[in-house]
Design a protein around this motif. Structure first.
Motif, PDB file in Angstrom:
ATOM      1  N   MET A   1      -4.089  21.771 -85.684  1.00  0.00           N
ATOM      2  CA  MET A   1      -3.825  21.709 -84.843  1.00  0.00           C
ATOM      3  C   MET A   1      -2.140  22.542 -85.254  1.00  0.00           C
ATOM      4  N   VAL A   2      -1.678  23.411 -84.387  1.00  0.00           N
ATOM      5  CA  VAL A   2      -1.029  24.636 -84.323  1.00  0.00           C
ATOM      6  C   VAL A   2       0.172  24.584 -83.685  1.00  0.00           C
ATOM      7  N   ALA A   3       1.188  24.642 -84.213  1.00  0.00           N
ATOM      8  CA  ALA A   3       2.103  24.810 -83.070  1.00  0.00           C
ATOM      9  C   ALA A   3       3.134  26.308 -83.478  1.00  0.00           C
ATOM     10  N   VAL A   4       3.040  27.198 -81.743  1.00  0.00           N
ATOM     11  CA  VAL A   4       3.419  28.868 -82.087  1.00  0.00           C
ATOM     12  C   VAL A   4       4.320  28.527 -81.541  1.00  0.00           C
ATOM     13  N   VAL A   5       5.308  28.555 -81.690  1.00  0.00           N
ATOM     14  CA  VAL A   5       7.318  28.925 -81.376  1.00  0.00           C
ATOM     15  C   VAL A   5       7.516  30.468 -81.575  1.00  0.00           C
ATOM     16  N   GLY A   6       8.866  30.349 -81.328  1.00  0.00           N
ATOM     17  CA  GLY A   6       9.386  31.678 -80.740  1.00  0.00           C
ATOM     18  C   GLY A   6       9.923  32.052 -79.434  1.00  0.00           C
ATOM     19  N   PRO A   7      11.138  32.923 -79.329  1.00  0.00           N
ATOM     20  CA  PRO A   7      12.286  33.217 -78.577  1.00  0.00           C
ATOM     21  C   PRO A   7      11.610  33.598 -77.063  1.00  0.00           C
ATOM     22  N   SER A   8      12.427  33.376 -75.982  1.00  0.00           N
ATOM     23  CA  SER A   8      10.749  33.733 -75.137  1.00  0.00           C
ATOM     24  C   SER A   8      11.309  35.276 -74.695  1.00  0.00           C
ATOM     25  N   GLY A   9      10.172  35.311 -74.218  1.00  0.00           N
ATOM     26  CA  GLY A   9       9.034  36.206 -73.928  1.00  0.00           C
ATOM     27  C   GLY A   9       8.927  37.142 -74.706  1.00  0.00           C
ATOM     28  N   VAL A  10       7.880  36.732 -76.151  1.00  0.00           N
ATOM     29  CA  VAL A  10       8.184  37.021 -77.074  1.00  0.00           C
ATOM     30  C   VAL A  10       6.256  37.082 -77.338  1.00  0.00           C
ATOM     31  N   GLY A  11       5.700  36.236 -76.126  1.00  0.00           N
ATOM     32  CA  GLY A  11       4.149  36.437 -75.990  1.00  0.00           C
ATOM     33  C   GLY A  11       3.296  35.387 -76.584  1.00  0.00           C
ATOM     34  N   LYS A  12       4.402  34.526 -76.530  1.00  0.00           N
ATOM     35  CA  LYS A  12       3.645  32.940 -76.310  1.00  0.00           C
ATOM     36  C   LYS A  12       2.334  32.796 -75.527  1.00  0.00           C
ATOM     37  N   SER A  13       3.089  32.558 -73.618  1.00  0.00           N
ATOM     38  CA  SER A  13       1.634  32.200 -72.900  1.00  0.00           C
ATOM     39  C   SER A  13       0.651  33.805 -73.662  1.00  0.00           C
ATOM     40  N   THR A  14       1.007  34.793 -73.729  1.00  0.00           N
ATOM     41  CA  THR A  14       0.311  35.924 -73.734  1.00  0.00           C
ATOM     42  C   THR A  14      -1.291  36.051 -74.272  1.00  0.00           C
ATOM     43  N   LEU A  15      -0.497  35.492 -75.743  1.00  0.00           N
ATOM     44  CA  LEU A  15      -1.327  34.508 -77.183  1.00  0.00           C
ATOM     45  C   LEU A  15      -2.541  33.553 -76.600  1.00  0.00           C
ATOM     46  N   LEU A  16      -1.635  32.830 -75.952  1.00  0.00           N
ATOM     47  CA  LEU A  16      -2.913  31.708 -75.660  1.00  0.00           C
ATOM     48  C   LEU A  16      -3.591  32.286 -74.711  1.00  0.00           C
ATOM     49  N   HIS A  17      -3.319  32.698 -73.037  1.00  0.00           N
ATOM     50  CA  HIS A  17      -4.133  33.771 -72.306  1.00  0.00           C
ATOM     51  C   HIS A  17      -5.763  34.313 -72.971  1.00  0.00           C
ATOM     52  N   LEU A  18      -4.738  34.991 -74.176  1.00  0.00           N
ATOM     53  CA  LEU A  18      -5.863  35.599 -74.300  1.00  0.00           C
ATOM     54  C   LEU A  18      -7.178  34.719 -75.539  1.00  0.00           C
ATOM     55  N   ILE A  19      -6.747  34.368 -75.776  1.00  0.00           N
ATOM     56  CA  ILE A  19      -7.680  33.001 -76.706  1.00  0.00           C
ATOM     57  C   ILE A  19      -8.296  31.944 -75.729  1.00  0.00           C
ATOM     58  N   GLY A  20      -7.442  31.852 -74.835  1.00  0.00           N
ATOM     59  CA  GLY A  20      -8.366  31.197 -73.551  1.00  0.00           C
ATOM     60  C   GLY A  20      -8.999  32.039 -72.984  1.00  0.00           C
ATOM     61  N   LEU A  21      -9.121  33.240 -72.921  1.00  0.00           N
ATOM     62  CA  LEU A  21      -9.862  33.915 -72.401  1.00  0.00           C
ATOM     63  C   LEU A  21      -9.775  34.228 -70.741  1.00  0.00           C
ATOM     64  N   LEU A  22      -8.207  34.033 -70.553  1.00  0.00           N
ATOM     65  CA  LEU A  22      -7.569  34.079 -69.464  1.00  0.00           C
ATOM     66  C   LEU A  22      -7.633  35.716 -68.716  1.00  0.00           C
ATOM     67  N   ASP A  23      -7.700  36.216 -69.565  1.00  0.00           N
ATOM     68  CA  ASP A  23      -6.747  37.682 -69.642  1.00  0.00           C
ATOM     69  C   ASP A  23      -7.562  38.972 -71.071  1.00  0.00           C
ATOM     70  N   ARG A  24      -7.978  39.649 -71.001  1.00  0.00           N
ATOM     71  CA  ARG A  24      -8.615  40.479 -72.052  1.00  0.00           C
ATOM     72  C   ARG A  24      -7.363  41.693 -73.170  1.00  0.00           C
ATOM     73  N   PRO A  25      -7.416  41.948 -74.318  1.00  0.00           N
ATOM     74  CA  PRO A  25      -6.846  42.526 -74.966  1.00  0.00           C
ATOM     75  C   PRO A  25      -6.594  43.740 -74.908  1.00  0.00           C
ATOM     76  N   ASP A  26      -6.262  44.209 -75.128  1.00  0.00           N
ATOM     77  CA  ASP A  26      -6.283  45.552 -74.805  1.00  0.00           C
ATOM     78  C   ASP A  26      -6.615  46.716 -75.903  1.00  0.00           C
ATOM     79  N   ALA A  27      -6.619  45.742 -77.119  1.00  0.00           N
ATOM     80  CA  ALA A  27      -7.336  46.543 -78.059  1.00  0.00           C
ATOM     81  C   ALA A  27      -7.625  44.860 -79.728  1.00  0.00           C
ATOM     82  N   GLY A  28      -8.473  44.907 -80.353  1.00  0.00           N
ATOM     83  CA  GLY A  28      -8.962  44.372 -80.689  1.00  0.00           C
ATOM     84  C   GLY A  28     -10.093  43.877 -81.090  1.00  0.00           C
ATOM     85  N   SER A  29     -10.324  42.088 -81.714  1.00  0.00           N
ATOM     86  CA  SER A  29     -11.344  41.761 -81.014  1.00  0.00           C
ATOM     87  C   SER A  29     -10.708  40.143 -81.659  1.00  0.00           C
TER      88      SER A  29
END
Ligand code: ADP
Ligand code: MG
Lengths: 383, 227
Positions: free
Chosen positions: B37-65
């Motif tokens: 169980m991992v907590a992700v923290v960081g200031p607003s706008g840092v990309g936390k939601s973006t990270l979750l969307h990528l893991i959750g297959l709600l969006d595609r990354p520009d690069a990387g796997s």
């Protein structure tokens, strides 16, 4: 029922809380319904008028005509007539001869078509000719033939005095000139001076539209030298005009339906915009793009189907009631009927319904396609 | 880590074009073990939601796997990604994101219906799940008839409907008062343990973060570049 259609139905009926979608739906529904209704009623009206015209034609015109392929007089008309009469028991077969002549009366002298028929006893002028000559039943007109007779004074045109027995209605689509109908022998004497027959005219009120085909069959091997025309061939320009009228009207009123479908397109697109986040959520929960597309397609098709059924039902009902009750009277004497006739044809209604369903499906398909293309994350930004 | 549930390698993600281009995640490597169980923290706008969307297959990354449960997801088509989301991933958002037209039970049943279960089966399981989150009495209430905490608990039940392997929660308590927040977080923690989930929780609440197995800190200086 797959969940996407269940959801589409939910959206439509506004069963849950928000009725915004339901309102938008109602507007689209009314638009499409009116479009379908207008098309059904208009086409029923058109069909009503056209079928009265066809009825008049069947009543007044020959149903088939047999003449020489060469365009000259028929050889052995009596034999041919007997033979046809035998094989087509319930049809009447008449010998006919026609030609141009000048007719003189109190109103002046006008060119007319002279028709001799074996089934008439007295002389009849059609309405146009009677009006031009200012004659009625009991009056005598003078007919001047193009045929000449040699006299001591040189060749003079053959003349005859004919007493008008009755004034008859005109066939629909019968050109400009007047028509004078007289017994065959009389006309033969005026035009040819011998028993000439130009054509056989056949009628069979029981089955007027297929008589020509039956005549062709009955003629067998003699067909080659003869020309057989059916009621459609005899009045080709009229039937062409009727078909054209139907096509143009379908196009014109069909445009109304297209406008209604465009309105549906806007409304489905509006629902799609309003439900953007829900769609992203559905997609996030694992609904495949094709099924998201189907949800909106379902939305459009459900509206389309409801509107089509409603519009067709109301339209057909309205047309039938107007026809039954004769609620729209026509001036007497101008038309063959006393009230505006409506005739609901199942085939026409089916065509309208299919047309409307296709339009509604297309209208929903366009926004559905764009919706399904988005990545779900785009719909999930916190506003 | 030998066989992580989630693996990100060299993931980059940005938004916009040209002048307005914003690089949010740059060359991000990350692994999350099974049952962690991992907590992700960081200031607003840092990309936390973006990270979750990528893991959750709600969006595609520009690069990387990205690999989920050993499956490299880059090669999957839209329909396969949707199927994987349905089966493997449960999502809880900052806002409940329940469908207004459906009552609590039908909302919970939604992933099951999407997954192809019959309406009866889906409703039965949804009813059981609502009981587990303590809302059996609310099955026939619509979202706008529920309190914020209750809405979030329905959302948690919905996330778990398909028995997913991964639970992703994006500030699930961000809009709740302390008491409701505590209730929702405890529920997530409890279900995480009981269901053997792998969970990633984005939160601003340091207290809650510290109760997770591990805290990942997204740092604007290292991961975010504004061009
Ligand atoms: N669809 C988008 N279009 C443009 N910019 C976006 C989009 N999504 C996120 N961003 C930007 O990316 C950055 C990170 O956003 P986000 O991941 O939501 O941050 P957090 O969740 O950490 O607050 C923000 O600057 C945000 O404005
Ligand atoms: Mg966020």
């Amino acid at each position: 029922m797959p969940v996407e259609f269940a959801l589409a139905a939910r959206y439509l009926l506004g069963l849950g809380r928000r009725t915004h979608v339901a309102t938008v739906t109602a507007i689209s529904l009314v638009g499409l319904t009116l479009g379908v209704l207008a098309l059904v009623v208009t086409l029923a009206l058109l069909e009503g008028f056209q079928s009265t015209i066809r009825g008049e034609l069947v009543r007044l015109s020959a149903h088939a005509r047999v003449s020489a392929a060469s365009g000259r007089l028929l050889g052995d008309p009596d034999g041919l007539a007997r033979r046809l009469q035998e094989s087509l028991g319930d049809a009447t077969v008449e010998e006919v001869v026609t030609g141009s002549c000048l007719v003189a009366g109190p109103g002046g002298t006008v060119p007319a078509r002279l028709v001799g028929r074996s089934d008439v006893e007295g002389v009849a002028a059609d309405r146009v000719l009677a009006a031009r000559l200012a004659v009625g039943p009991g009056d005598t007109v003078r007919v001047l033939s193009p045929r000449t007779r040699l006299t001591p004074l040189g060749p003079v045109p053959v003349r005859a005095g004919l007493e008008i027995g009755e004034v008859i209605p005109r066939e629909p689509g019968a050109g400009e000139g007047g028509v004078l109908v007289a017994p065959l022998a009389v006309v033969q004497r005026i035009l040819w001076g011998r028993p000439a027959v130009e054509a056989l005219e056949l009628r069979d009120p029981a089955d007027p539209w297929h008589l020509a085909a039956r005549v062709r069959e009955a003629l067998g091997d003699r067909r080659g030298s003869l020309r057989v025309e059916g009621i459609g061939d005899l009045h080709r320009p009229l039937f062409l005009a009727l078909a054209l009228e139907r096509a143009m009207l379908f196009l014109a009123v069909g445009l109304m339906l297209v406008v209604a479908a465009l309105n549906l397109l806007c409304n489905v697109a509006m629902v799609a915009a309003g439900k953007r986040r829900d769609l992203a959520v559905l997609s996030g929960l694992g609904m495949a793009p094709a099924r998201v597309r189907r949800l909106f397609l379902g939305l459009g098709v459900m509206i389309g189907a409801a509107a089509t059924a409603l519009g067709a039902g109301l339209g057909a009902g309205l047309a039938m009631v107007l026809d039954r009750t004769g609620a729209l009277p026509l001036p007497r004497g101008v038309f063959a009927v006393t009230a505006v006739p409506f005739r609901v044809q199942p085939v026409t209604v089916a065509v309208v319904m299919v047309f409307s369903l296709i339009l509604a499906t297309l209208a929903a398909w366009l926004p559905a396609r764009t919706v399904a293309r988005r990545e779900p994350a785009e719909g999930l930004r916190y506003e | 880590m030998s066989d992580p549930m989630v693996r990100l390698e060299g993931v980059c993600k940005g938004y916009g074009e040209g002048e307005r281009r914003v690089e949010v995640l740059r060359d991000l490597d990350m692994e999350i073990g099974r049952g962690e169980m991992v907590a992700v923290v960081g200031p607003s706008g840092v990309g936390k939601s973006t990270l979750l969307h990528l893991i959750g297959l709600l969006d595609r990354p520009d690069a990387g796997s990205i690999e989920l449960d050993g499956v490299p997801v880059a090669s999957l088509g839209p329909a396969e990604r949707a199927a994987l989301r349905n089966r493997l991933i449960g999502f809880v958002f900052q806002f409940h994101y329940l469908l207004d037209e459906l009552d609590a039970r039908d909302n919970v049943a939604l992933p099951l219906r999407i997954g192809g279960r019959s309406r009866r089966e889906a409703r039965e399981r949804a009813g059981a799940l609502l009981e587990r989150v303590g809302l059996s009495g609310r099955a026939h209430h619509y979202p706008d008839e529920l309190s914020g905490g209750e809405q979030q608990r329905v959302a948690v039940a919905r996330a778990l409907a398909m028995g997913p392997g991964i639970l992703l929660a994006d500030e699930p308590t961000g809009n709740l008062d302390r008491e409701s927040a505590e209730k929702v977080f405890s529920l997530i923690r409890e279900l995480h343990l009981k269901e053997g989930l792998t969970s990633v929780i984005v939160t601003h609440n340091e207290g809650l973060a510290s109760r997770c197995d591990r805290v990942v800190r997204l740092d604007p200086a290292s991961t975010v570049t504004h061009v």
